[in-house]
Scaffold this motif. Structure first.
Motif, PDB file in Angstrom:
ATOM      1  N   GLY A 314       5.059  -8.354  99.425  1.00 21.74           N
ATOM      2  CA  GLY A 314       3.948  -8.910  98.660  1.00 21.74           C
ATOM      3  C   GLY A 314       3.072  -7.825  98.065  1.00 21.74           C
ATOM      4  O   GLY A 314       2.641  -7.909  96.909  1.00 21.74           O
ATOM      5  N   SER A 317       4.809  -6.159  95.070  1.00 22.65           N
ATOM      6  CA  SER A 317       4.766  -7.004  93.880  1.00 22.65           C
ATOM      7  C   SER A 317       3.385  -6.956  93.243  1.00 22.65           C
ATOM      8  O   SER A 317       3.252  -6.854  92.016  1.00 22.65           O
ATOM      9  CB  SER A 317       5.141  -8.447  94.250  1.00 22.65           C
ATOM     10  OG  SER A 317       5.163  -9.269  93.109  1.00 22.65           O
ATOM     11  N   LEU A 318       2.360  -7.023  94.062  1.00 19.23           N
ATOM     12  CA  LEU A 318       0.991  -6.907  93.561  1.00 19.23           C
ATOM     13  C   LEU A 318       0.757  -5.555  92.898  1.00 19.23           C
ATOM     14  O   LEU A 318       0.112  -5.458  91.845  1.00 19.23           O
ATOM     15  CB  LEU A 318       0.023  -7.115  94.723  1.00 19.23           C
ATOM     16  CG  LEU A 318      -1.478  -7.051  94.440  1.00 19.23           C
ATOM     17  CD1 LEU A 318      -2.216  -8.033  95.341  1.00 19.23           C
ATOM     18  CD2 LEU A 318      -2.035  -5.643  94.705  1.00 19.23           C
ATOM     19  N   ASN A 322      -0.447  -5.514  89.019  1.00 16.86           N
ATOM     20  CA  ASN A 322      -1.852  -5.185  88.789  1.00 16.86           C
ATOM     21  C   ASN A 322      -2.118  -3.739  88.407  1.00 16.86           C
ATOM     22  O   ASN A 322      -3.165  -3.445  87.815  1.00 16.86           O
ATOM     23  CB  ASN A 322      -2.674  -5.526  90.040  1.00 16.86           C
ATOM     24  CG  ASN A 322      -2.765  -7.011  90.306  1.00 16.86           C
ATOM     25  OD1 ASN A 322      -2.637  -7.449  91.434  1.00 16.86           O
ATOM     26  ND2 ASN A 322      -2.960  -7.812  89.278  1.00 16.86           N
ATOM     27  N   ASP A 349       7.193 -19.099  93.660  1.00 17.85           N
ATOM     28  CA  ASP A 349       6.186 -18.111  93.297  1.00 17.85           C
ATOM     29  C   ASP A 349       5.337 -18.564  92.112  1.00 17.85           C
ATOM     30  O   ASP A 349       4.104 -18.492  92.145  1.00 17.85           O
ATOM     31  CB  ASP A 349       6.873 -16.779  92.966  1.00 17.85           C
ATOM     32  CG  ASP A 349       5.894 -15.615  92.950  1.00 17.85           C
ATOM     33  OD1 ASP A 349       5.058 -15.554  92.036  1.00 17.85           O
ATOM     34  OD2 ASP A 349       5.973 -14.753  93.843  1.00 17.85           O
ATOM     35  N   ASN A 353       1.422 -19.253  92.504  1.00 16.49           N
ATOM     36  CA  ASN A 353       0.474 -18.221  92.091  1.00 16.49           C
ATOM     37  C   ASN A 353       0.229 -18.154  90.594  1.00 16.49           C
ATOM     38  O   ASN A 353      -0.375 -17.199  90.107  1.00 16.49           O
ATOM     39  CB  ASN A 353       0.951 -16.854  92.606  1.00 16.49           C
ATOM     40  CG  ASN A 353       0.781 -16.722  94.105  1.00 16.49           C
ATOM     41  OD1 ASN A 353       0.030 -17.459  94.726  1.00 16.49           O
ATOM     42  ND2 ASN A 353       1.494 -15.782  94.701  1.00 16.49           N
ATOM     43  N   THR A 368      -2.132 -12.331  87.755  1.00 23.21           N
ATOM     44  CA  THR A 368      -1.679 -13.028  88.962  1.00 23.21           C
ATOM     45  C   THR A 368      -0.159 -13.159  88.895  1.00 23.21           C
ATOM     46  O   THR A 368       0.531 -12.215  88.570  1.00 23.21           O
ATOM     47  CB  THR A 368      -2.379 -14.384  89.118  1.00 23.21           C
ATOM     48  OG1 THR A 368      -2.145 -15.179  87.951  1.00 23.21           O
ATOM     49  CG2 THR A 368      -3.876 -14.202  89.307  1.00 23.21           C
ATOM     50  N   ARG A 488       5.799 -13.828 101.404  1.00 21.65           N
ATOM     51  CA  ARG A 488       5.535 -12.825 100.370  1.00 21.65           C
ATOM     52  C   ARG A 488       4.625 -13.415  99.299  1.00 21.65           C
ATOM     53  O   ARG A 488       3.681 -12.765  98.822  1.00 21.65           O
ATOM     54  CB  ARG A 488       6.863 -12.377  99.757  1.00 21.65           C
ATOM     55  CG  ARG A 488       6.774 -11.571  98.475  1.00 21.65           C
ATOM     56  CD  ARG A 488       8.159 -11.465  97.836  1.00 21.65           C
ATOM     57  NE  ARG A 488       8.135 -10.782  96.551  1.00 21.65           N
ATOM     58  CZ  ARG A 488       7.820 -11.350  95.393  1.00 21.65           C
ATOM     59  NH1 ARG A 488       7.461 -12.630  95.364  1.00 21.65           N
ATOM     60  NH2 ARG A 488       7.855 -10.653  94.266  1.00 21.65           N
ATOM     61  N   THR A 489       4.901 -14.658  98.911  1.00 19.24           N
ATOM     62  CA  THR A 489       4.082 -15.344  97.924  1.00 19.24           C
ATOM     63  C   THR A 489       2.660 -15.542  98.446  1.00 19.24           C
ATOM     64  O   THR A 489       1.675 -15.338  97.721  1.00 19.24           O
ATOM     65  CB  THR A 489       4.711 -16.722  97.589  1.00 19.24           C
ATOM     66  OG1 THR A 489       6.023 -16.507  97.053  1.00 19.24           O
ATOM     67  CG2 THR A 489       3.877 -17.482  96.587  1.00 19.24           C
ATOM     68  N   GLN A 492       0.312 -12.312  98.301  1.00 20.61           N
ATOM     69  CA  GLN A 492      -0.297 -12.023  97.006  1.00 20.61           C
ATOM     70  C   GLN A 492      -1.475 -12.957  96.725  1.00 20.61           C
ATOM     71  O   GLN A 492      -2.549 -12.519  96.320  1.00 20.61           O
ATOM     72  CB  GLN A 492       0.760 -12.156  95.904  1.00 20.61           C
ATOM     73  CG  GLN A 492       1.870 -11.135  96.017  1.00 20.61           C
ATOM     74  CD  GLN A 492       2.957 -11.373  94.990  1.00 20.61           C
ATOM     75  OE1 GLN A 492       2.823 -11.012  93.830  1.00 20.61           O
ATOM     76  NE2 GLN A 492       4.046 -12.001  95.416  1.00 20.61           N
ATOM     77  N   TRP A 496      -5.404 -11.953  96.135  1.00 21.08           N
ATOM     78  CA  TRP A 496      -6.060 -12.328  94.878  1.00 21.08           C
ATOM     79  C   TRP A 496      -7.170 -13.360  95.087  1.00 21.08           C
ATOM     80  O   TRP A 496      -7.938 -13.638  94.175  1.00 21.08           O
ATOM     81  CB  TRP A 496      -5.027 -12.901  93.903  1.00 21.08           C
ATOM     82  CG  TRP A 496      -4.091 -11.880  93.347  1.00 21.08           C
ATOM     83  CD1 TRP A 496      -4.357 -10.593  93.030  1.00 21.08           C
ATOM     84  CD2 TRP A 496      -2.701 -12.093  93.013  1.00 21.08           C
ATOM     85  NE1 TRP A 496      -3.232  -9.969  92.527  1.00 21.08           N
ATOM     86  CE2 TRP A 496      -2.199 -10.870  92.506  1.00 21.08           C
ATOM     87  CE3 TRP A 496      -1.844 -13.193  93.100  1.00 21.08           C
ATOM     88  CZ2 TRP A 496      -0.890 -10.721  92.080  1.00 21.08           C
ATOM     89  CZ3 TRP A 496      -0.530 -13.042  92.680  1.00 21.08           C
ATOM     90  CH2 TRP A 496      -0.058 -11.824  92.178  1.00 21.08           C
TER      91      TRP A 496
END
Length: 545
Positions: A314, A317-318, A322, A349, A353, A368, A488-489, A492, A496
């Motif tokens: 996670g 991925s962020l 970002n 996902d 998100n 996001t 994992r989803t 994030q 956020w």
């Protein structure tokens, strides 16, 4: 401005990521990078060494997780607190795979006990159908199951059933219907026998437009094939919370399986929504899948952040969305049975998100959820991998592969593995101009031509990827893998500070669709909407006179 982007850690990550060296250099400087940046849990192995990250990167990411109270939010979910604040609901899909001895209280009720009762109901039903004791209206055993649903009620059961094809008992065939396009159900009904077909209708409200329409069409077909209203109970079962509507339809109350508000559709395959899976692979294998998911739940809940597989994935991925401008993420499955998994993770996902305000309603000032897409290796290598290697967009990748195949045949699996590992290496190291020119040195091209072609063969590399391996694809490892991506989803969304468990965009589309449906069926011109919608509605009506 949100509190997140104003934090010192966020700003430090912005500065830090701009100064990171090429991954080639990171590997050259640390011969133990693979050992230092890989971990195992719940039958899965994760190599995260091919990420744009150093110890400082990870330290900043873990600090960000601490500052956003990730651990507290994880605990809140598992404890049944109301984390879906816009719908005032707990989020307890993890209770669906809890061990029988676990106790999770919600509104004074131990929901684990309710889950166990439902699993027992499922087990009896699966045994009755697969053994042939369940008879159709003419006394014949069931041979085919048609699963009717939409969204999570369709995608999860279909893709998991496909993934676990080696574990099918061989006693039943299953067909999945979701699309309201009549062609979908019509083509399936053409090859079915009403006397030996069982329909499983999955809809919490028993009123989801697409699902209800397909179910009514299935019922009409059944009645025209010789069945009568009194026979419906022998050929239709439902997974729903609306018992009244289901019984009115003709379904026996004993064949109605419950759904709960604390389970979102995209997290529901572990419940009675997974009934088609259990019918195909048997209840024992279905429970093994729940066991794998529970093992990942416990890992996610208890492992330190630095060793926590869903947290690591996670955070990476962020990081790319970002701080590196990545707008999509590709999932590449090097196993034929897992070919549908990217679509499942896509819904998981993007529906979770794809949000633009924080929990308190503040407009976000950061990216996001990314676009999730992917496909089956090695097919993609001859198509979209070109974009991954030489395109201008940064697209992080996940490679997923079992070490052992269910179908060992000649050199197939070793070639599959060589492609998988070779692709991750190529994405990481790339090919610089000098290397490309050196490769051209033995060609018959002129010096100018070699220079030109060498420029076209340059690949920048430094393209990040994770590699997830398992010994073999089993119900247990599949359960762990899917739960890994669920968490994992969550990671994030938690950082956020968005609600990963509502889907108001989906609701808007449904509501407007119903309004358009009324106008498509009206006797007067549709003039109350925008000119485009009005024009399209009138064209459809004129074309269907």
């Amino acid at each position: 401005m949100t509190r997140l982007t104003q934090s010192n850690t966020w700003k430090a990550l912005q500065t830090h990521t701009q100064a990171l060296p090429h991954m080639r250099s990171l590997f050259e400087d640390d011969t133990q990078r693979f050992n230092n940046m890989s971990t195992s849990a719940c039958g899965l192995f994760l190599d995260y060494s091919k990420n744009r990250a150093t110890e400082e990167t990870l330290s900043l990411l873990f600090k960000l997780a601490d500052e956003t109270q990730l651990v507290s939010k994880i605990n809140a979910m598992f404890n049944g607190e109301i984390i879906n604040t816009t719908e005032n609901r707990a989020v307890l899909h993890t209770a669906l795979r809890a061990k029988p001895e676990q106790k999770i209280m919600l509104d004074g009720v131990n929901i684990v006990q309710e889950v166990q009762e439902t699993q027992q109901q499922m087990a009896k039903f699966v045994e009755a159908v697969s053994s042939g004791h369940w008879k159709g209206y003419t006394g014949k055993a069931i041979t085919d199951v048609v699963s009717i649903g939409i969204g999570g009620s369709f995608l999860g059961p279909k893709i998991v059933s496909q993934a676990l094809r080696p574990y099918w008992t061989g006693k039943l065939n299953c067909h999945f219907v979701a699309n309201v396009d009549a062609s979908s159900i019509t083509e399936k009904l053409k090859v079915l026998d009403a006397e030996t077909t069982l329909f499983v209708m999955s809809s919490k409200s028993f009123g989801t437009q697409e699902t209800l329409t397909n179910t009514l069409s299935a019922k009409d077909w059944f009645l025209t094939q010789g069945g009568e209203q009194n026979d419906v109970a022998k050929h239709f079962v439902a997974v729903t919370s609306n018992v009244a509507k289901a019984t009115e339809f003709g379904i026996d109350a004993n064949n109605i399986f419950p759904m709960w508000d604390w389970v979102g559709g995209r997290y529901s395959l572990w419940s009675a929504i997974g009934l088609p899976i259990a019918l195909l692979i048997g209840m024992d294998n279905f429970l093994d899948m729940l066991k794998g998911a529970n093992e990942m739940d416990q890992h996610f809940l208890n492992a330190p952040l630095t060793e926590n597989m869903p947290v690591l994935m996670g955070l990476f991925s962020l990081l790319y969305g970002n701080f590196h401008g990545a707008q999509s993420h590709v999932v590449l499955t090097y196993d034929h049975y897992l070919r549908g998994l990217p679509a499942y993770f896509q819904q998981l996902d993007m529906e979770s998100n794809g949000k633009s305000v924080t929990l308190d309603g503040t407009q976000v000032d950061f990216s996001t959820g990314p676009v999730i897409w992917g496909g089956e290796g090695t097919n993609g290598q001859h198509a979209y991998h070109q974009l991954l290697h030489q395109g201008t967009a940064l697209i992080p990748a996940d490679f997923i592969m079992p070490l052992n195949s269910h179908n060992p045949l000649g050199e197939h699996h070793i070639q599959l593995a060589s492609n998988c590992f070779g692709q991750t290496q190529a994405l990481m190291q790339g090919r610089n101009y000098d290397e490309a020119l050196e490769e051209m040195s033995d060609s018959k091209l002129s010096a100018d031509e070699q220079v030109l072609i060498a420029k076209h063969k340059v690949m920048p590399g430094n393209k990040p990827s994770n590699t997830i391996l398992m010994d073999k694809l089993t119900p247990t490892t599949l359960g762990s893998l899917i739960a890994l991506y669920e968490h994992r989803t969550f990671v994030q969304g938690a950082i956020w500070d968005i609600n990963s468990f509502d889907q108001w965009g989906v609701e808007l589309g449904k509501n407007l669709g119903n309004d358009v449906l009324d106008r498509l069926s009206a006797d007067t011109d549709a003039t109350a909407l925008d000119s485009s919608s009005n024009g399209l509605i009138n064209m459809f009506r004129q074309g269907n006179i």
